[in-house]
Design a protein around this motif. Structure first.
Motif, PDB file in Angstrom:
ATOM      1  N   TYR A 239      64.526  60.091  13.453  1.00 25.63           N
ATOM      2  CA  TYR A 239      63.538  59.976  12.379  1.00 25.63           C
ATOM      3  C   TYR A 239      63.806  58.725  11.534  1.00 25.63           C
ATOM      4  N   LYS A 240      65.054  58.459  11.236  1.00 21.90           N
ATOM      5  CA  LYS A 240      65.415  57.273  10.435  1.00 21.90           C
ATOM      6  C   LYS A 240      65.006  55.983  11.135  1.00 21.90           C
ATOM      7  N   VAL A 241      65.091  55.963  12.453  1.00 26.01           N
ATOM      8  CA  VAL A 241      64.680  54.797  13.232  1.00 26.01           C
ATOM      9  C   VAL A 241      63.156  54.667  13.217  1.00 26.01           C
ATOM     10  N   ILE A 242      62.476  55.764  13.427  1.00 33.28           N
ATOM     11  CA  ILE A 242      61.018  55.764  13.555  1.00 33.28           C
ATOM     12  C   ILE A 242      60.325  55.293  12.281  1.00 33.28           C
ATOM     13  N   ILE A 243      60.750  55.778  11.146  1.00 33.40           N
ATOM     14  CA  ILE A 243      60.018  55.488   9.904  1.00 33.40           C
ATOM     15  C   ILE A 243      60.141  54.031   9.449  1.00 33.40           C
ATOM     16  N   LYS A 244      60.983  53.264  10.104  1.00 28.38           N
ATOM     17  CA  LYS A 244      61.108  51.837   9.801  1.00 28.38           C
ATOM     18  C   LYS A 244      60.027  51.011  10.505  1.00 28.38           C
ATOM     19  N   GLU A 245      59.303  51.631  11.403  1.00 24.91           N
ATOM     20  CA  GLU A 245      58.343  50.914  12.243  1.00 24.91           C
ATOM     21  C   GLU A 245      56.919  51.027  11.697  1.00 24.91           C
ATOM     22  N   GLU A 246      56.063  50.158  12.200  1.00 27.10           N
ATOM     23  CA  GLU A 246      54.653  50.187  11.823  1.00 27.10           C
ATOM     24  C   GLU A 246      53.968  51.383  12.472  1.00 27.10           C
ATOM     25  N   LEU A 247      52.906  51.839  11.840  1.00 29.43           N
ATOM     26  CA  LEU A 247      52.123  52.942  12.392  1.00 29.43           C
ATOM     27  C   LEU A 247      51.531  52.538  13.740  1.00 29.43           C
ATOM     28  N   ASN A 248      51.418  53.507  14.629  1.00 31.84           N
ATOM     29  CA  ASN A 248      50.796  53.323  15.948  1.00 31.84           C
ATOM     30  C   ASN A 248      51.443  52.202  16.754  1.00 31.84           C
ATOM     31  N   SER A 249      52.762  52.067  16.654  1.00 35.92           N
ATOM     32  CA  SER A 249      53.407  50.940  17.326  1.00 35.92           C
ATOM     33  C   SER A 249      54.499  51.324  18.314  1.00 35.92           C
ATOM     34  N   ILE A 250      55.039  52.524  18.246  1.00 35.67           N
ATOM     35  CA  ILE A 250      56.209  52.851  19.050  1.00 35.67           C
ATOM     36  C   ILE A 250      55.812  53.390  20.424  1.00 35.67           C
ATOM     37  N   ILE A 251      56.394  52.770  21.427  1.00 41.18           N
ATOM     38  CA  ILE A 251      56.273  53.244  22.803  1.00 41.18           C
ATOM     39  C   ILE A 251      57.611  53.893  23.148  1.00 41.18           C
ATOM     40  N   TYR A 252      57.562  55.145  23.569  1.00 38.19           N
ATOM     41  CA  TYR A 252      58.779  55.888  23.890  1.00 38.19           C
ATOM     42  C   TYR A 252      58.970  56.007  25.390  1.00 38.19           C
ATOM     43  N   LEU A 253      60.223  55.851  25.802  1.00 39.29           N
ATOM     44  CA  LEU A 253      60.665  56.153  27.153  1.00 39.29           C
ATOM     45  C   LEU A 253      61.742  57.209  26.984  1.00 39.29           C
ATOM     46  N   THR A 254      61.437  58.451  27.372  1.00 39.89           N
ATOM     47  CA  THR A 254      62.289  59.583  27.016  1.00 39.89           C
ATOM     48  C   THR A 254      62.825  60.305  28.242  1.00 39.89           C
ATOM     49  N   ASN A 255      64.152  60.368  28.311  1.00 41.08           N
ATOM     50  CA  ASN A 255      64.838  61.064  29.399  1.00 41.08           C
ATOM     51  C   ASN A 255      65.196  62.470  28.926  1.00 41.08           C
ATOM     52  N   VAL A 256      64.628  63.476  29.574  1.00 37.93           N
ATOM     53  CA  VAL A 256      64.919  64.870  29.220  1.00 37.93           C
ATOM     54  C   VAL A 256      65.621  65.617  30.361  1.00 37.93           C
ATOM     55  N   SER A 257      66.121  64.869  31.345  1.00 38.33           N
ATOM     56  CA  SER A 257      66.787  65.528  32.470  1.00 38.33           C
ATOM     57  C   SER A 257      68.034  66.254  31.980  1.00 38.33           C
ATOM     58  N   THR A 258      68.248  67.393  32.511  1.00 39.17           N
ATOM     59  CA  THR A 258      69.377  68.291  32.207  1.00 39.17           C
ATOM     60  C   THR A 258      69.430  68.750  30.748  1.00 39.17           C
ATOM     61  N   PHE A 259      68.366  68.517  29.984  1.00 40.63           N
ATOM     62  CA  PHE A 259      68.318  69.069  28.630  1.00 40.63           C
ATOM     63  C   PHE A 259      67.922  70.538  28.746  1.00 40.63           C
TER      64      PHE A 259
ATOM     65  N   ILE B 225      60.494  48.897  23.617  1.00 41.73           N
ATOM     66  CA  ILE B 225      60.311  50.316  23.934  1.00 41.73           C
ATOM     67  C   ILE B 225      61.496  51.055  23.317  1.00 41.73           C
ATOM     68  N   LEU B 226      61.213  52.186  22.682  1.00 44.43           N
ATOM     69  CA  LEU B 226      62.279  53.007  22.134  1.00 44.43           C
ATOM     70  C   LEU B 226      62.733  53.989  23.216  1.00 44.43           C
ATOM     71  N   SER B 227      63.941  53.775  23.694  1.00 43.46           N
ATOM     72  CA  SER B 227      64.510  54.613  24.756  1.00 43.46           C
ATOM     73  C   SER B 227      65.278  55.763  24.119  1.00 43.46           C
ATOM     74  N   LEU B 228      64.900  56.980  24.494  1.00 45.06           N
ATOM     75  CA  LEU B 228      65.542  58.184  23.976  1.00 45.06           C
ATOM     76  C   LEU B 228      66.178  58.926  25.138  1.00 45.06           C
ATOM     77  N   ASP B 229      67.433  59.295  24.962  1.00 44.58           N
ATOM     78  CA  ASP B 229      68.159  59.976  26.033  1.00 44.58           C
ATOM     79  C   ASP B 229      68.614  61.354  25.553  1.00 44.58           C
ATOM     80  N   TYR B 230      67.833  62.360  25.907  1.00 41.57           N
ATOM     81  CA  TYR B 230      68.168  63.753  25.592  1.00 41.57           C
ATOM     82  C   TYR B 230      68.983  64.395  26.718  1.00 41.57           C
ATOM     83  N   SER B 231      69.219  63.652  27.804  1.00 44.63           N
ATOM     84  CA  SER B 231      69.872  64.255  28.967  1.00 44.63           C
ATOM     85  C   SER B 231      71.256  64.786  28.603  1.00 44.63           C
ATOM     86  N   GLY B 232      71.467  66.043  28.904  1.00 41.37           N
ATOM     87  CA  GLY B 232      72.757  66.664  28.649  1.00 41.37           C
ATOM     88  C   GLY B 232      73.122  66.822  27.186  1.00 41.37           C
ATOM     89  N   LEU B 233      72.188  66.562  26.283  1.00 39.21           N
ATOM     90  CA  LEU B 233      72.475  66.699  24.849  1.00 39.21           C
ATOM     91  C   LEU B 233      72.726  68.165  24.527  1.00 39.21           C
TER      92      LEU B 233
END
Length: 123
Positions: free
Chosen positions: A37-57, A16-24
């Motif tokens: 974007y650089k991380v994403i384009i290295k992966e296969e199509l239709n393959s990335i599952i995101y877990l995204t924290n947007v608290s306090t953003f 799972i690709l964990s993204l932390d936008y909290s407090g960014l």
């Protein structure tokens, strides 16, 4: 540069690709998304599952547009997205956006709820 905010985690044997936008800080959104974007384009199509924290953003029309621009470019790589930390109007907007997006998206109340939804929906 953003290794602590953009990282692969493993949950029940799945990546799972964990993204932390909290407090960014808003001025870091563009370089953060460039790095993502650089991380994403290295992966296969239709393959990335995101877990995204947007608290306090700090959301604004400008940041929402930036999120949408990146999503339009990277959508083909996504299998699904679980976000947590969104409240109020932002959570309502994500829920409505999910209906139009064409990929599984869920705005959850907690990280645990997001991982549970990922397990049930995307594994």
């Amino acid at each position: 540069m953003y290794e602590d905010r953009i990282k692969w985690i493993e949950h029940k044997g799945k990546r799972i690709l964990s993204l932390d936008y909290s407090g960014l800080p808003i001025e870091e959104l563009t370089p953060f998304q460039d790095e993502l974007y650089k991380v994403i384009i290295k992966e296969e199509l239709n393959s990335i599952i995101y877990l995204t924290n947007v608290s306090t953003f700090k959301f604004s029309m400008k940041t929402l547009n930036q999120f949408n621009q990146l999503a339009n470019i990277t959508k083909k790589y996504e299998k699904g997205v679980a976000i947590y930390g969104a409240t109020g109007l932002i959570k309502v907007m994500y829920d409505r956006f999910a209906k139009l997006y064409g990929k599984p998206i869920k705005a959850c109340n907690s990280r645990e709820e997001a991982l549970e939804w990922i397990e049930k929906t995307l594994f």
